[in-house]
Design an enzyme around this catalytic site. Sequence first.
Site, PDB file in Angstrom:
ATOM      1  N   GLU A 167      35.931  40.413  37.773  1.00  0.00           N
ATOM      2  CA  GLU A 167      35.622  38.879  38.262  1.00  0.00           C
ATOM      3  C   GLU A 167      37.003  38.288  37.678  1.00  0.00           C
ATOM      4  O   GLU A 167      37.983  37.982  38.507  1.00  0.00           O
ATOM      5  CB  GLU A 167      34.585  38.524  38.521  1.00  0.00           C
ATOM      6  CG  GLU A 167      33.501  39.425  39.474  1.00  0.00           C
ATOM      7  CD  GLU A 167      34.104  39.374  41.158  1.00  0.00           C
ATOM      8  OE1 GLU A 167      35.012  38.650  41.660  1.00  0.00           O
ATOM      9  OE2 GLU A 167      34.125  40.750  41.527  1.00  0.00           O
ATOM     10  N   GLU A 208      42.620  45.089  43.331  1.00  0.00           N
ATOM     11  CA  GLU A 208      41.874  45.561  42.935  1.00  0.00           C
ATOM     12  C   GLU A 208      41.776  46.798  42.017  1.00  0.00           C
ATOM     13  O   GLU A 208      40.800  46.679  41.040  1.00  0.00           O
ATOM     14  CB  GLU A 208      40.514  46.291  44.166  1.00  0.00           C
ATOM     15  CG  GLU A 208      40.272  45.345  44.858  1.00  0.00           C
ATOM     16  CD  GLU A 208      39.398  44.380  44.519  1.00  0.00           C
ATOM     17  OE1 GLU A 208      38.524  44.276  43.713  1.00  0.00           O
ATOM     18  OE2 GLU A 208      38.985  43.270  44.913  1.00  0.00           O
TER      19      GLU A 208
HETATM   20 ZN   LIG Z   1      37.685  42.905  43.470  1.00  0.00          ZN
END
Ligand SMILES: [Zn+2]
Length: 294
Positions: free
Chosen positions: A133, A197
């Site tokens: 994160e 990501e």
């Molecule tokens: Zn993520």
Amino acid sequence: MRRVSDSQALTRQVLGICLLLVIWGCATVPYTGRTQVLMVSQDQELRLGYQAFEQIKHRSRLARDPRMQEAVQRVGQRLAQAAGRPDFRWEFVVIEDPSPNAFCLPGGKVGVYSGLFRYLKNDADLATVISHEAAHVLARHAGERISHQMLAQMGGTGLNLALAGMGASPGAGQLAMLGYGLGTQVGLLLPYSRQQEFEADRIGLILMAKAGYDPALGVEFWKRFAQAKGDRARLPAFISTHPADADRIRNLETGLAEARRYYTAPTEVRDYAALAAPTPWQGHRNLAQPAAGR
Ligand SMILES: [Zn+2]
């Protein structure tokens, strides 16, 4: 004749976009070196992050288990130090919510849902999630999503407006405000792209390694998450937006070699055996929906 003027218009539009990008700027993602287009300033991003975090805290309840809060402070502070952004106002809270979710907002505001602890065996697992994160934040992925949205808005008539504003900075300023208004509404809620990501996975492994957690445990954690597939219907935001498919695992395994170079000073890893036991408050739901879960 018509064709020529069309191509001239196109050239002007392309030039206009290029100039706009110069006005707002490009940036380089730390560790990966990828060039990104950013049309919001770091200050704007921080303001959005701090504001959103206050709102989330206001409408949420903090987790009652002090051991969860303690774990998130301990691991979080190590990661904050490793992230090397003392200008961020890092803050870590555990929110009472059964969803296995976590998020980080611009400026280092980290929220972990109490439901995530059912999937965490120890500090290294927690470090894996928080560092992923935090990597989104270091790489300014939210600002990038906002910028892409703004560029999409500039298509068609918006682009003409952009060109009209090219010469004078007040015009460009107005346009920036337009985009900024849009960003405040949707920017923090936009899902990350697959590329982002993958990037967060790679940077996340490096961050956890720098903080003293074995990055190999990070890869193991995401693999275990992949096996929770049968559970997916009950796992809303985090797993569905972080599908641990073969590509993702491959990307993590490739990143592991690089991350290992940062793993020079291992730290103590505490076990969560006691926290994994079912607790009487599990099953309560205090938030309508995880607000900014990624
Ligand atoms: Zn993520």
